[in-house]
Scaffold this active site. Structure first.
Site, short mmCIF file in Angstrom:
data_model
loop_
_atom_site.label_atom_id
_atom_site.label_comp_id
_atom_site.label_asym_id
_atom_site.label_seq_id
_atom_site.Cartn_x
_atom_site.Cartn_y
_atom_site.Cartn_z
N THR A 1 5.46 -6.73 138.62
CA THR A 1 4.88 -6.39 139.93
C THR A 1 4.88 -4.89 140.22
OG1 THR A 1 7.04 -6.75 140.98
CG2 THR A 1 5.50 -8.61 140.93
N HIS A 2 5.46 -4.10 139.34
CA HIS A 2 5.61 -2.66 139.62
C HIS A 2 5.08 -1.84 138.47
CE1 HIS A 2 7.64 1.09 140.92
NE2 HIS A 2 7.63 0.53 142.09
N PHE A 3 3.93 -1.60 138.26
CA PHE A 3 2.72 -2.07 138.90
C PHE A 3 1.87 -2.75 137.86
CE2 PHE A 3 4.07 1.63 141.38
CZ PHE A 3 4.07 1.12 142.67
N VAL B 1 5.57 1.07 135.89
CA VAL B 1 6.40 2.23 136.21
C VAL B 1 7.79 1.74 136.59
CG1 VAL B 1 6.71 4.16 137.82
CG2 VAL B 1 4.41 3.55 137.05
#
Length: 150
Positions: A33-35, A40
């Site tokens: 989810t990041h990203f 990252v």
């Protein structure tokens, strides 16, 4: 859930400094989810990795028979200069500025390929947990330290 963000300790000087690293892998759960499509490492996890390393320094700098645990209390003067991505090796170093039975303050920095990622000052509160740790927990902690020291 436990998660460790230090893969290896590469240098240790009791009461002075510690160095280690985290291999950043695409399989880390936060990359989902990041990203998406642009993974990252979250800055807060970079700071957590540095806090884990510095906390080990503080704990390993206590008297040998001590069951004292370092708890992160203050993150101060943090600057993040660049992103950390899968495939990077996050090299970290912590140096003790002051240490006493109540706590410690450390200057900590991280780099990737010798390029600065971040630096910060971390303050720890130190508490005696002798009455709360059983033999299994003590052995588990020692096994972790032995593994990280390789």
């Amino acid at each position: 859930m436990r998660f460790y963000l230090v893969d290896r300790i590469t240098a240790f000087e009791k009461g002075s400094r510690i160095a280690g690293y985290k291999n950043v892998s695409m399989v880390e759960p936060y990359f989902d989810t990041h990203f998406p499509r642009h993974p990252v490492m979250p800055g807060v996890l970079i700071i957590e990795a540095m806090a884990q390393l510095a906390g080990l320094l503080v704990e390993m700098s206590q008297p040998d028979d001590s069951n004292r645990k370092a708890f992160l209390a203050i993150v101060d003067k943090t600057k993040i200069h660049c992103i950390v991505r899968p495939g990077d090796r996050l090299d970290m170093e912590a140096r003790i500025c002051n240490l006493d039975e109540q706590g410690a303050r450390c200057d900590v920095s991280a780099t990737v390929d010798a390029k600065p990622v971040t630096q910060t000052t971390l303050t720890f509160s130190v508490m005696d947990l002798s009455d709360q740790l059983d033999d299994f927990q003590k052995a588990e902690r020692q096994a972790l330290i032995d593994t990280l020291l390789g």
